[in-house]
Write an enzyme that holds these catalytic residues in place. Sequence first.
Site, PDB file in Angstrom:
ATOM      1  N   GLU A  82      63.190 -34.572  -6.249  1.00 67.31           N
ATOM      2  CA  GLU A  82      62.936 -33.779  -7.457  1.00 67.31           C
ATOM      3  C   GLU A  82      62.832 -34.700  -8.658  1.00 67.31           C
ATOM      4  OE1 GLU A  82      65.803 -30.752  -8.271  1.00 67.31           O
ATOM      5  OE2 GLU A  82      65.850 -29.982  -6.228  1.00 67.31           O
TER       6      GLU A  82
ATOM      7  N   GLU B 183      70.600 -29.736  -2.678  1.00 69.26           N
ATOM      8  CA  GLU B 183      71.692 -30.443  -3.356  1.00 69.26           C
ATOM      9  C   GLU B 183      73.060 -30.015  -2.831  1.00 69.26           C
ATOM     10  OE1 GLU B 183      70.904 -29.570  -7.439  1.00 69.26           O
ATOM     11  OE2 GLU B 183      69.179 -30.908  -7.562  1.00 69.26           O
TER      12      GLU B 183
END
Length: 976
Positions: A558, A465
């Site tokens: 995810e 991220e």
Amino acid sequence: MAEIGQKTLLDSGWLAARSTDVQLTGTQLTTTYPPTSPTSPWMEAVVPGTVLATLVENKVVGDPFYGLENETILDIADSGREYYTFWFFTKFQCKLSGAQHLDLNFRAINYSAEVYLNGHKRVLPKGMFRRHSLEVTDILNPDGSNLLAVLVHPPDHPGSIPPVGGQGGDHEIGKDVATQYVEGWDWIAPVRDRNTGIWDEVSISVTGPVKLIDPHLVSSFFDRYTRVYLHATTELENRSSWVAECSLNIQVTTELEGSVCLMEHLKTQHVSIPPRARIQYTFPQLFFYKPNLWWPNGMGKQSLYNVSITVDVKGHGESDSWGQLFGFRKIESHIDSATGGRLFKVNGQPIFIRGGNWILSDCLLLLSKERYKTDIKFHADMNLNMIRCWGGGLAERPEFYHYCDVYGLLVWQEFWITGDVDGRGVPVSNPNGPLDHDLFMLCARDTVKLLRNHPSLALWVGGNEQVPPADINTSLKNDLKLHPFFESQSENITSVEGLSTAYKDPSQYLDGTRVYIQGSMWDGFANGKGGFTDGPYEIQNPEDPFKDNFYKYGFNPEVGSVGIPVAATIRATMPREGWQIPLFKKLPNGYTEEVPNPIWQYHKYLPYSKPGKVHDQIELYGTPEDLDDFCLKAQLVNYIQYRALLEGWTSRMWSKYTGVLIWKTQNPWTGLRGQFYDHLLDQTAGFFGCRCAAEPIHVQLNLATYFIEVVNTTAEELSNVAIEASVWDLEGACPYYKVFDKLSLPPKKVVSISEMKYPKSKNPKPVFFLLLKLYHVSNYSIVSRNFYWLHVSGGDYKLLEPYRNKRIPLKITSKTFIKGSSYEVEMKVLNKSKKPDPKTLTYKNNFAVRNDDSDFDMTSLKPIPDTRTDLKQPTGLFQRLYRQFSRESDGLRVAEINGSDGGVAFFLNFSVHGAKLEHEEGEDSRILPVHYSDNYFSLVPGEEMSIKISFKVPPGVSPRVTLRGWNYHHGVHTVL
């Protein structure tokens, strides 16, 4: 005398002591005053391992995995770094002869160290992810007895833990090149020593005058994978003061059967190396015609060749050797124009990614080969095909990759950047990553060299991220740029000769075969632009993943859900006050809020409700009474949750999605969320929901449309197959039965078959079961079987509560095979309820053999003959059962379970225990780990299922297999 090419692990006999408790110098410890036994302040040390692992092993501190004991351990933020600065000491024997040289190797330490050998000091510089190889030839003792002491220092910036916790604590750990999860996350408590220690293997290795360093293997393909070339480059170091005349040999063999090997290639090259020089040498390419290819799990076999390189020095014989299992395969990926997601191809075939996120096996870094084997095989058992090594965890070890090679798991490996610690979070963290960018790149390059020869390694990713700082990102892009052959436009190249004249050999690249992606939400992942578009991570309505608005983008790196373990794990990892189930608090909006006890809260429990969006999924079955009831109902939810997540994604294969990774598959700590199996290695029911949904060929019900679908992820068309759909009610009747025959299922496609119309029929039952079977018409062999429990729209499962009182007659046949401490048990369970008309065609459940299915090999194990005519049924925990055991020379045993009711035997599950039948409260009798071909299964009237179970038994323990279920509580067991 030492043998050339021999590596000896130094993994036993270590002692450790806190540095402030030792008043001796490293020179004194390794000359005149060595510690001789584990007497104060010295204790037996865990190497490889961490300081905290050693303290836990010696019971100096509490067990951080149990209850709230982690709170009693002093955090490095409060103790200071010196408290976790430790000496490690050991002895080893080594005597060299002639022109032999000895290296002392540390495959990784955290974070820096001073090494003393026989009074001589060497320094291991900073960085958790780098290897250290020290030539120590000149400082060995003449008698061969050597004393080694290592002073290990913690990370420079261990940080502190804010009162509210958070992702990566105060983020200070991000200033070092180290694991970032150690300050705590929303799935783990802080690791008090921040993983300080000699956490990877220590070894000594002997060479002659010339040493082999980091060989690199690459394969290139032509003519639709019929012509393959193996490229190999190695570094050679001449340690002598004279020119070394060398014979360099490369050998490729493949195992045919047992220990019989076929020599594919043996090539010898001559090379001269100047004195004290280090050169790079590239072998001429080796040609292979139609080699066996390496395929990911579910696509084919994981064929591996043994490549060995040796160097002989004129006048000295063999000087060094190196070996590696290598798989011929080509991995490509691009951003798919139809979905916007990254689409992977292996050996030219598109592969729909269904995988999981991985942190590491154990937060004390107790990383054994046995644990890795179990971890990776579990992922293969679930039919997953990719593991993502998350950026806040480890650059995983070669043993991890070895088992990914063996079991066919593609690996997405991230470097040590996470958004929370490197640019986001509360407080806002430093966006420039570690303080020492050169150190980061040194560790990155060394990691690439350590792992690049593994066929399972599929791609490098800059971070989680987040992208690395600009200069690091640029360096990674440059260092990991693809060789022209591995770029998409390279398909026009028709010969290795044309390749070699235009470009340098691909094995001369640092890697060059795998794509580098700058971050986990960039370039075909999430929204592809770094927007925070992964997740969600909480409980879901099972129908939601099938809907258009559930997730917008083509590849979700995810997405997660719940994952509480079974009750036995709660009891084994928590004191009695931790056995209290959550309070169910009714809210004004009609939803329920779960209020967990403090121990569950500390272990990061994730509720089974989300007020305002998702009604409590456990409460759908009725308010749980106690821990056993709660955990059993939670397993029902776990199964539905993960099956629905994966089936929802697979339902849109290629039309909307190219892949999905579940957050996450396991926990490196005794956490209570997001896992398919717990830290003790017992599977949740979600494991088997995943295994079902991720089958290469799979029949499923679209929970949003109620259409029956078939997913074929393989490259082969499936013809002359049929689907049997049957609905069963709680009385054992079959109000709906339909066969869809004459089906052909094209490769790499999802086919919608027909709507399952029972819920729209007149007076459907409020709770019912649906059994779907995809089978070959020719012999009724099952390709895919899928069992659902369903309620009508707006309903619940509360009618299943009285269904627990049903007494379903069962017949259980067992056959046991044994080899040493390894057991394999084949259990056949038959629901003896009378089959109503219409008779199902497939009740025997003879499953078709998958070409790539090598989970269970029972042929090499011998059966145990049953010499007993009867087995007394114990009273107490297990009620008396009417059973007969046959005396068969082939080891068959039969248990008859009488029952007066008919119907579905619901949610049966096996477990394996030690033979001791009476246990103290909280005592864990389970034998773990266990591999099951299936579990948490249900049988309709007349149906039979064969379950294969494999496990190893500790010394002195007699195993027993126990069966329980929703409406079967007697715990029939087979003593082996």
